[in-house]
Design a protein around this motif. Structure first.
Motif, PDB file in Angstrom:
ATOM      1  N   GLY A   8      -2.820  -2.557  -3.009  1.00 49.56           N
ATOM      2  CA  GLY A   8      -1.392  -2.788  -2.890  1.00 49.56           C
ATOM      3  C   GLY A   8      -0.663  -2.998  -4.203  1.00 49.56           C
ATOM      4  N   THR A   9      -1.308  -2.723  -5.333  1.00 51.70           N
ATOM      5  CA  THR A   9      -0.678  -2.992  -6.628  1.00 51.70           C
ATOM      6  C   THR A   9      -0.392  -1.723  -7.421  1.00 51.70           C
ATOM      7  OG1 THR A   9      -2.790  -3.231  -7.812  1.00 51.70           O
ATOM      8  CG2 THR A   9      -1.879  -5.216  -6.760  1.00 51.70           C
ATOM      9  N   SER A  10      -0.440  -0.559  -6.786  1.00 47.52           N
ATOM     10  CA  SER A  10      -0.377   0.698  -7.535  1.00 47.52           C
ATOM     11  C   SER A  10       0.902   0.837  -8.359  1.00 47.52           C
ATOM     12  CB  SER A  10      -0.518   1.891  -6.587  1.00 47.52           C
ATOM     13  OG  SER A  10       0.502   1.876  -5.603  1.00 47.52           O
ATOM     14  N   ALA A  22      12.147  -0.006  -3.290  1.00 45.74           N
ATOM     15  CA  ALA A  22      11.231  -0.944  -3.940  1.00 45.74           C
ATOM     16  C   ALA A  22      10.641  -0.322  -5.198  1.00 45.74           C
ATOM     17  CB  ALA A  22      10.120  -1.346  -2.976  1.00 45.74           C
ATOM     18  N   PHE A  23      10.285   0.947  -5.120  1.00 49.26           N
ATOM     19  CA  PHE A  23       9.742   1.655  -6.278  1.00 49.26           C
ATOM     20  C   PHE A  23      10.745   1.616  -7.432  1.00 49.26           C
ATOM     21  CE2 PHE A  23       9.019   5.205  -9.024  1.00 49.26           C
ATOM     22  CZ  PHE A  23       7.649   5.411  -9.051  1.00 49.26           C
ATOM     23  N   ASP A  24      11.992   1.976  -7.151  1.00 49.44           N
ATOM     24  CA  ASP A  24      13.010   2.027  -8.200  1.00 49.44           C
ATOM     25  C   ASP A  24      13.280   0.654  -8.791  1.00 49.44           C
ATOM     26  OD1 ASP A  24      13.214   4.731  -7.825  1.00 49.44           O
ATOM     27  OD2 ASP A  24      15.083   4.642  -6.670  1.00 49.44           O
ATOM     28  N   ARG A  53       0.842  -1.197   0.000  1.00 52.03           N
ATOM     29  CA  ARG A  53       0.000   0.000   0.000  1.00 52.03           C
ATOM     30  C   ARG A  53       0.881   1.251   0.000  1.00 52.03           C
ATOM     31  NH1 ARG A  53      -5.397  -0.688   1.023  1.00 52.03           N
ATOM     32  NH2 ARG A  53      -6.043  -2.825   1.535  1.00 52.03           N
ATOM     33  N   LEU A  54       0.246   2.386  -0.245  1.00 54.77           N
ATOM     34  CA  LEU A  54       0.963   3.642  -0.403  1.00 54.77           C
ATOM     35  C   LEU A  54       1.986   3.870   0.689  1.00 54.77           C
ATOM     36  CD1 LEU A  54       1.272   6.436  -1.795  1.00 54.77           C
ATOM     37  CD2 LEU A  54      -0.609   7.226  -0.342  1.00 54.77           C
ATOM     38  N   GLU A  55       1.582   3.683   1.944  1.00 55.30           N
ATOM     39  CA  GLU A  55       2.466   4.001   3.060  1.00 55.30           C
ATOM     40  C   GLU A  55       3.609   3.004   3.234  1.00 55.30           C
ATOM     41  OE1 GLU A  55      -1.150   1.745   4.725  1.00 55.30           O
ATOM     42  OE2 GLU A  55      -0.717   3.285   3.197  1.00 55.30           O
ATOM     43  N   ASP A  56       3.511   1.865   2.569  1.00 50.40           N
ATOM     44  CA  ASP A  56       4.517   0.823   2.738  1.00 50.40           C
ATOM     45  C   ASP A  56       5.573   0.799   1.635  1.00 50.40           C
ATOM     46  OD1 ASP A  56       3.227  -0.139   5.049  1.00 50.40           O
ATOM     47  OD2 ASP A  56       1.826  -1.301   3.820  1.00 50.40           O
ATOM     48  N   VAL A  57       5.365   1.510   0.549  1.00 52.23           N
ATOM     49  CA  VAL A  57       6.287   1.460  -0.592  1.00 52.23           C
ATOM     50  C   VAL A  57       7.511   2.326  -0.302  1.00 52.23           C
ATOM     51  CG1 VAL A  57       6.609   1.988  -3.029  1.00 52.23           C
ATOM     52  CG2 VAL A  57       4.427   1.030  -2.224  1.00 52.23           C
TER      53      VAL A  57
END
Length: 253
Positions: A154-156, A111-113, A103-107
């Motif tokens: 959680g898949t954004s 991990a994003f990169d 979810r947004l607050e957990d990314v």
């Protein structure tokens, strides 16, 4: 009649990549299977293709390591000439990717990169590196997800990375169209693979929930995705480019 084209399938050792390699080989296409860490699984795909009368070999490729693509391309061209007397590819299937969910607050930025760097950046630069080997009239199929159309918690970031691949596919379909190169995207729905630690394959409760959300009342089989990709690579769909084909059994219509 056999088809002596040459295809490269990234992440071809397991799941959808393996099924795609087998489906293409069944058409008579010679297949290069790439893998990042699953050398044994890739070797198993190659062995299965050869046992059925086809021809294939495996090479290591980490699509998250863009700096390695130049060396990989040179080695690929050399191996193709040595084995099959040609350095040309006819089909490129960009299947390899990763799934990191939260979810947004957990990314985290890391991990994003990693996710965007592998799924989108890696796919872009693999295409850039291999297009010089792709013959006029070649085909590129990029693997996306049905999650670019519907949502799941959680898949954004994962979904956004795949949506970028879909836009890339449409843009490059126009850019490479003068060479007769067709580029399309296959968007699988919930399928019983080992993706995301095999959740949809091994968790009966999750599989039942997802099956209830599809028009056909079940989750997909990797072979069904591979067959769809092979169909897009065939001459039967030679007038199709820049399209997104969802293979989801009618998920969340």
């Amino acid at each position: 009649m056999t088809d002596r084209r040459i295809a490269l399938v990234t992440g071809g050792g397991r799941g959808i990549g393996r099924s795609t390699a087998l489906a293409l080989a069944a058409q008579g296409t010679r297949v290069v299977v790439t893998y990042r860490s699953g050398a044994d699984a890739a070797a198993g795909t190659v062995q299965e293709i050869r046992a059925a009368g086809g021809d294939a070999f495996a090479m290591r490729l980490d699509i998250g390591d863009v700096g390695s693509f130049g060396t990989f391309t040179t080695e690929l061209a050399t191996t193709l000439r040595r084995r099959w007397g040609s350095s040309r590819l006819d089909v490129l299937v960009n299947n390899a990717g990763i799934g990191l969910f939260g979810r947004l607050e957990d990314v985290t930025p890391e991990a994003f990169d990693e996710l965007v760097g592998t799924n989108f950046r890696g796919t872009f630069f693999v295409i850039q590196a291999l297009v010089p080997l792709l013959g006029d009239g070649g085909r590129i199929i990029n693997v996306s997800t049905s999650l670019t159309r519907h949502i799941s918690p959680g898949t954004s970031v994962y979904s956004a990375s795949k949506a970028a691949v879909e836009v890339l596919s449409r843009s490059l379909a126009s850019e490479l169209g003068p060479r007769g190169i067709r580029i399309n995207t296959v968007a699988p729905g919930p399928s019983a693979t080992d993706f995301n630690s095999g959740a949809m394959r091994d968790d009966a409760g999750l599989r039942e929930t997802l099956a209830a959300q599809t028009s056909l009342g079940r989750v997909g089989d990797p072979q069904e995705i591979g067959d769809a990709i092979a169909a897009l690579a065939s001459d039967g769909l030679r007038w199709v480019t820049g399209e997104r084909l969802e293979v989801s059994g009618g998920a969340l219509l």
